[in-house]
Structure formats: C-alpha cells, structure tokens
Design a protein around this motif. Structure first.
Motif, mmCIF file in Angstrom:
data_model
loop_
_atom_site.group_PDB
_atom_site.id
_atom_site.type_symbol
_atom_site.label_atom_id
_atom_site.label_comp_id
_atom_site.label_asym_id
_atom_site.label_seq_id
_atom_site.Cartn_x
_atom_site.Cartn_y
_atom_site.Cartn_z
ATOM 1 N N ILE A 25 0.858 -1.175 0.000
ATOM 2 C CA ILE A 25 0.000 0.000 0.000
ATOM 3 C C ILE A 25 0.896 1.227 0.000
ATOM 4 O O ILE A 25 1.835 1.321 0.801
ATOM 5 N N GLY A 26 0.606 2.152 -0.907
ATOM 6 C CA GLY A 26 1.379 3.382 -0.995
ATOM 7 C C GLY A 26 0.558 4.499 -1.587
ATOM 8 O O GLY A 26 -0.573 4.294 -2.035
ATOM 9 N N ARG A 27 1.127 5.690 -1.575
ATOM 10 C CA ARG A 27 0.460 6.864 -2.162
ATOM 11 C C ARG A 27 1.041 7.088 -3.562
ATOM 12 O O ARG A 27 2.256 7.073 -3.749
ATOM 13 N N VAL A 28 0.164 7.301 -4.532
ATOM 14 C CA VAL A 28 0.598 7.537 -5.908
ATOM 15 C C VAL A 28 1.236 8.923 -5.981
ATOM 16 O O VAL A 28 0.598 9.928 -5.691
ATOM 17 N N VAL A 29 2.515 8.937 -6.357
ATOM 18 C CA VAL A 29 3.277 10.179 -6.432
ATOM 19 C C VAL A 29 3.295 10.707 -7.863
ATOM 20 O O VAL A 29 3.194 11.908 -8.097
ATOM 21 N N GLU A 30 3.414 9.798 -8.827
ATOM 22 C CA GLU A 30 3.589 10.219 -10.221
ATOM 23 C C GLU A 30 3.072 9.128 -11.155
ATOM 24 O O GLU A 30 3.247 7.945 -10.889
ATOM 25 N N LEU A 31 2.418 9.546 -12.230
ATOM 26 C CA LEU A 31 2.000 8.632 -13.299
ATOM 27 C C LEU A 31 2.786 8.975 -14.546
ATOM 28 O O LEU A 31 2.919 10.144 -14.899
ATOM 29 N N ARG A 32 3.330 7.931 -15.216
ATOM 30 C CA ARG A 32 4.143 8.146 -16.416
ATOM 31 C C ARG A 32 3.760 7.111 -17.473
ATOM 32 O O ARG A 32 4.513 6.167 -17.700
ATOM 33 N N GLY A 33 2.598 7.249 -18.062
ATOM 34 C CA GLY A 33 2.180 6.304 -19.093
ATOM 35 C C GLY A 33 1.942 4.917 -18.524
ATOM 36 O O GLY A 33 1.000 4.703 -17.776
#
Length: 106
Positions: A25-33
């Motif tokens: 379980i973690g927090r989404v920091v960045e989306l890259r495709g």
C-alpha cells in the motif's frame, strides 16, 4: 484450496522479496504512461497493467511481483482513496514481519 501468499511489504523490503508476489500500500506520487511511482515507506517504481487505474495523491493497494530491478509489476491494483492512515499501515506491515510465522512462510 491453497492461495498464493502475498506478504505485505514496504519499499525497504523489496530486496528480500525479489521475484515474489507481494502486497503493498502506498500513495501515488507520479504517473508516467505505463509506469507510476508510489511512496510506500520510500519510492517504488510500478509497472502498470491495462486494468490499473491510479490517481495521483490517492492511496493504492497493489498485488504484484517484485522484479530484478526492484520494480513492482502490477497484477491487481485497488484505489483506496485519500483518507488513509499510512502510519497505521506501516505499523501493520512491520508487525507482519516481526511475526512472519503467522502471516507467511519465511
């Protein structure tokens, strides 16, 4: 019926679980495709599948396999929203490793 074990881990545990299926379980920091970065007690690169629908700032539970580069390849991802107590999550994960004989085969 035997189900595969998916020990709960954080970023510092990745090395010990290479080539194994885990739960994180973690927090989404960045989306890259086709990839993402989550913060799970440290940053983790995540290789998404076509069913992964992550949102920046949201908590996510990922079941996936740790690859040789310590990235997590998603098998399933669940959005947990934004109201998550990460201190409690980290405490649960640490407890599972202190008492691993209860939760998973060492």
């Amino acid at each position: 019926m035997d189900y595969p074990q998916t020990p709960r881990i954080l970023a510092p545990h990745l090395q010990a679980f290479q080539h194994k299926t885990v739960r994180m379980i973690g927090r989404v920091v960045e989306l890259r495709g086709e990839t993402a970065v989550i913060d799970a007690g440290g940053t983790v690169d995540v290789i998404l599948n076509r069913d992964s629908h992550l949102a920046p700032g949201h908590a996510v539970e990922i079941i996936g396999k740790v690859d040789g580069n310590l990235s997590l390849k998603v098998q399933a991802a669940t959005d947990l929203g934004t109201d998550i107590d990460f201190n409690a999550i980290h405490a649960v994960v640490e407890a599972t490793h202190r008492h691993k004989e209860i939760f998973y085969d060492g």
